[in-house]
Design a protein around this motif. Structure first.
Motif, PDB file in Angstrom:
ATOM      1  N   GLY A 196     -24.793  41.173  67.092  1.00  0.00           N
ATOM      2  CA  GLY A 196     -25.228  39.782  66.965  1.00  0.00           C
ATOM      3  C   GLY A 196     -25.878  39.257  68.235  1.00  0.00           C
ATOM      4  N   GLY A 197     -26.490  38.095  68.108  1.00  0.00           N
ATOM      5  CA  GLY A 197     -27.249  37.501  69.202  1.00  0.00           C
ATOM      6  C   GLY A 197     -26.442  37.191  70.445  1.00  0.00           C
ATOM      7  N   GLU A 198     -25.253  36.627  70.295  1.00  0.00           N
ATOM      8  CA  GLU A 198     -24.455  36.272  71.473  1.00  0.00           C
ATOM      9  C   GLU A 198     -23.995  37.502  72.238  1.00  0.00           C
ATOM     10  N   ARG A 199     -23.548  38.510  71.521  1.00  0.00           N
ATOM     11  CA  ARG A 199     -23.093  39.753  72.173  1.00  0.00           C
ATOM     12  C   ARG A 199     -24.280  40.467  72.828  1.00  0.00           C
ATOM     13  N   LEU A 200     -25.426  40.460  72.155  1.00  0.00           N
ATOM     14  CA  LEU A 200     -26.613  41.080  72.699  1.00  0.00           C
ATOM     15  C   LEU A 200     -27.061  40.356  73.970  1.00  0.00           C
ATOM     16  N   SER A 201     -27.040  39.049  73.939  1.00  0.00           N
ATOM     17  CA  SER A 201     -27.397  38.240  75.097  1.00  0.00           C
ATOM     18  C   SER A 201     -26.464  38.509  76.278  1.00  0.00           C
ATOM     19  N   ALA A 202     -25.172  38.598  76.006  1.00  0.00           N
ATOM     20  CA  ALA A 202     -24.193  38.876  77.057  1.00  0.00           C
ATOM     21  C   ALA A 202     -24.412  40.270  77.648  1.00  0.00           C
ATOM     22  N   ALA A 203     -24.729  41.247  76.803  1.00  0.00           N
ATOM     23  CA  ALA A 203     -24.977  42.597  77.287  1.00  0.00           C
ATOM     24  C   ALA A 203     -26.229  42.653  78.150  1.00  0.00           C
TER      25      ALA A 203
END
Length: 123
Positions: free
Chosen positions: A112-119
């Motif tokens: 998802g977007g939030e996890r991808l952004s954090a990574a």
């Protein structure tokens, strides 16, 4: 508009729909700026020189592991020597080869977007 506090990135995927989807997913994420999108061909080299991104988000596609001697691994290794690369894989079968190519991070394609952004912030 790109602010210096944002992570500038290029999205790399051979599938146009995958690139567009990732760009749309990340468009609303704070701290990220999508500088461009490309397949892994010569256009990527030009975009890399033009934008000098902080990182690459590389979608390796659904059929990544099907080739015996995958030239994409060499291409990936060329970029990991210069930039942090977060790679997206369809499953974990090829993870060892991708880690060996020097990626800074590896996630499943369905993230998802939030996890991808954090990574992306982490790499």
């Amino acid at each position: 508009m790109h602010r210096s506090s944002e992570i500038s990135l290029l999205i790399v995927a051979d599938d146009l729909r995958a690139r567009a989807g990732l760009a749309a997913l990340l468009a609303g994420q704070p701290g990220l700026y999508v500088a461009g999108q490309s397949d892994c061909g010569p256009a990527l080299d030009a975009l890399d020189q033009q934008h000098a991104p902080d990182a690459l988000l590389w979608d390796l596609g659904w059929d990544f592991g099907e080739a015996e001697n995958n030239p994409l691994l060499e291409r990936l290794a060329d970029f990991t020597a210069r930039l942090p690369v977060l790679a997206l894989l369809p499953d974990g079968e090829e993870a060892g080869k991708v880690w060996a190519a020097g990626v800074a991070g590896l996630l499943p394609r369905g993230v998802g977007g939030e996890r991808l952004s954090a990574a992306l912030a982490a790499v």
